[in-house]
Design an enzyme around this catalytic site. Structure first.
Site, mmCIF file in Angstrom:
data_model
loop_
_atom_site.group_PDB
_atom_site.id
_atom_site.type_symbol
_atom_site.label_atom_id
_atom_site.label_comp_id
_atom_site.label_asym_id
_atom_site.label_seq_id
_atom_site.Cartn_x
_atom_site.Cartn_y
_atom_site.Cartn_z
ATOM 1 N N ASP A 13 -87.469 6.158 -9.368
ATOM 2 C CA ASP A 13 -86.365 6.245 -10.335
ATOM 3 C C ASP A 13 -86.632 5.569 -11.680
ATOM 4 O OD1 ASP A 13 -84.956 7.553 -8.349
ATOM 5 O OD2 ASP A 13 -83.961 5.751 -7.642
ATOM 6 N N ASP A 27 -85.881 2.587 -12.514
ATOM 7 C CA ASP A 27 -84.588 1.994 -12.877
ATOM 8 C C ASP A 27 -84.565 0.476 -12.674
ATOM 9 O OD1 ASP A 27 -84.710 2.018 -10.124
ATOM 10 O OD2 ASP A 27 -82.694 2.767 -9.806
ATOM 11 N N GLY A 82 -86.081 3.593 -0.621
ATOM 12 C CA GLY A 82 -86.709 4.922 -0.686
ATOM 13 C C GLY A 82 -88.202 4.785 -0.932
ATOM 14 N N GLY A 95 -83.363 10.435 -9.536
ATOM 15 C CA GLY A 95 -83.296 9.310 -10.462
ATOM 16 C C GLY A 95 -82.125 8.392 -10.169
ATOM 17 N N GLU A 134 -85.014 23.369 -22.245
ATOM 18 C CA GLU A 134 -84.158 23.624 -23.415
ATOM 19 C C GLU A 134 -82.971 22.667 -23.486
ATOM 20 O OE1 GLU A 134 -85.686 25.960 -21.723
ATOM 21 O OE2 GLU A 134 -86.811 26.930 -23.329
ATOM 22 N N HIS A 153 -86.286 15.775 -2.236
ATOM 23 C CA HIS A 153 -87.305 14.838 -1.746
ATOM 24 C C HIS A 153 -88.743 15.305 -1.958
ATOM 25 C CE1 HIS A 153 -83.703 13.215 0.111
ATOM 26 N NE2 HIS A 153 -84.357 12.067 0.166
ATOM 27 N N ILE A 154 -88.913 16.559 -2.387
ATOM 28 C CA ILE A 154 -90.253 17.018 -2.769
ATOM 29 C C ILE A 154 -90.847 16.019 -3.782
ATOM 30 C CG2 ILE A 154 -91.479 18.841 -4.055
ATOM 31 C CD1 ILE A 154 -90.509 20.129 -1.608
ATOM 32 N N GLN A 155 -89.954 15.487 -4.627
ATOM 33 C CA GLN A 155 -90.413 14.567 -5.692
ATOM 34 C C GLN A 155 -90.907 13.235 -5.159
ATOM 35 O OE1 GLN A 155 -87.144 15.070 -9.106
ATOM 36 N NE2 GLN A 155 -86.399 15.422 -7.053
ATOM 37 N N HIS A 212 -84.462 33.313 -21.852
ATOM 38 C CA HIS A 212 -84.332 32.471 -20.668
ATOM 39 C C HIS A 212 -84.222 31.011 -21.110
ATOM 40 C CE1 HIS A 212 -88.657 32.602 -21.489
ATOM 41 N NE2 HIS A 212 -88.649 31.335 -21.095
ATOM 42 N N ARG A 247 -83.690 1.889 4.766
ATOM 43 C CA ARG A 247 -82.571 1.248 4.074
ATOM 44 C C ARG A 247 -81.831 0.470 5.155
ATOM 45 N NH1 ARG A 247 -82.820 3.611 -0.939
ATOM 46 N NH2 ARG A 247 -83.294 5.823 -1.029
ATOM 47 N N ASP A 258 -84.192 -2.245 -6.422
ATOM 48 C CA ASP A 258 -83.409 -3.464 -6.645
ATOM 49 C C ASP A 258 -82.702 -3.975 -5.386
ATOM 50 O OD1 ASP A 258 -81.687 -1.379 -6.766
ATOM 51 O OD2 ASP A 258 -80.866 -1.863 -8.751
ATOM 52 N N GLY A 279 -90.824 21.084 -21.458
ATOM 53 C CA GLY A 279 -90.258 21.903 -22.539
ATOM 54 C C GLY A 279 -88.889 22.470 -22.190
#
Ligand code: F6P
Length: 319
Positions: free
Chosen positions: A127, A129, A11, A170, A187, A249-251, A215, A72, A103, A185
């Site tokens: 990730d 990781d 990725g 992740g 919850e 995938h925005i991330q 909320h 991949r 990995d 922040g």
């Protein structure tokens, strides 16, 4: 060594371009020729290999993704495929390789080293990781994207008295989720490393609503449960409008943060030095803000990647 190759695999992650740039520029600095291998191990096998010059990496440091492309390619586990790939390296006179990826990519690098092609791994994945490094390239950028998304969700949640369930990437590592939860922040936080008790979560949210909470944001790592279903169950139990948002995938996109660029630059330059020092089968990492290196096999098999319990607990304490 005279000629080295560089590839990005698995990725993509913001900052990979900065790592490639560092490998190219450091290589040239040390009078090496540098070749780009396009589309990861797949391109290595398909002989998609071209020389990279100084200008090939001009203006890439600001760009997300990887201009070399990534893929991949599970077929690389097959010995015959690897042998064919090695033939391509030989054809181009390439003596050593830098591999940027996670990995799975490290395993390919290890196998090539065993076949006489020294490889150095650079940890590139959002990730976080990978064992042997405190941070992977792309994590910080993805974290900032996730935090911005949580901030935006909070605005609209608070206007509508809603509960928002936000799914964060992740794979099986909760770092991105718990860090985003602390910075945003949130919850409630749910990570794969801690057994998920859905009833308890719903009970807590219900209790919060009963006490007058208007909320809430629930930050949850992917692969824990179906977040759309979870949102429905929370809504049914609390009577509060609940929406699920999958950041997806925005991330993985966007301009890398300064931290990712700097780390990628340091790791890329160090990877080239390690090849020049005669190393192979090693991977670079960041520990206590120093660039270190480990056996790839240790990173994959023996070193344990510690769960960031402090961050997880903090998000619970500060809720
Ligand atoms: O490893 C990076 C990552 O974005 C994970 O967070 C996610 O589980 C996976 O890749 C998604 O993979 P793909 O881009 O192949 O859908």
């Amino acid at each position: 060594i005279k000629r080295i190759g560089v590839l990005t695999s698995g990725g993509d992650a913001p900052g990979m371009n900065a790592a490639i740039r560092a490998v190219v520029r450091a290589g040239l600095h040390h009078n090496l020729e540098v070749f780009g291998i396009y589309n990861g191990y797949q391109g290595l096998h398909a002989d998609d290999i071209r020389p990279l010059e100084r200008h090939s990496v001009s203006d890439v440091i600001t760009r997300g993704g990887t201009f070399l492309g990534s893929a991949r390619f599970p077929e690389f586990k097959e010995e015959k495929v690897r042998e064919e790939a090695v033939e391509n390296l030989k054809k181009h006179g390439i003596d050593a390789l830098v591999v940027v990826g996670g990995d799975g990519s490290y395993m390919g690098a290890m196998r090539l080293t065993e076949m006489g092609f020294p490889c150095i791994g650079i940890p590139g994945t959002i990730d976080n990781d990978i064992a042997g490094t405190e941070f992977t390239i792309g994590f910080d950028t993805a974290l900032n994207v996730a935090v911005e998304a949580i901030d935006r969700l909070r605005d609209t949640c608070s206007s509508h008295n809603r509960i928002s369930v936000v799914e964060i990437m992740g794979r099986h590592c909760g770092d991105l989720t718990s860090s985003a939860a602390v910075a945003g922040g949130a919850e409630y936080v749910i990570v794969p490393e801690i057994a998920f008790d859905k009833d308890e979560l719903i009970r807590q949210i219900h209790e919060g609503v009963a006490k007058g909470k208007k909320h809430a944001i629930v930050a949850i790592c992917e692969n824990v449960c179906d977040v759309n279903e979870l949102a429905k169950e929370i809504q049914a139990a609390t009577g509060r409008d609940t929406r699920a948002t999958i950041l997806g995938h925005i991330q993985r996109g966007g301009t890398p943060t300064a931290q990712d660029r700097i780390m990628a630059s340091r790791m890329g330059a160090r990877a080239v030095e390690l090849l020049l020092e005669g190393y192979g089968g090693r991977c670079v990492g960041l520990q206590n803000n120093h660039i270190v290196h480990h056996d790839i096999i240790d990173s994959i098999k023996h070193l344990k990647r510690p769960f960031n319990e402090e961050m997880y607990q903090l998000s619970n304490t500060l809720f």
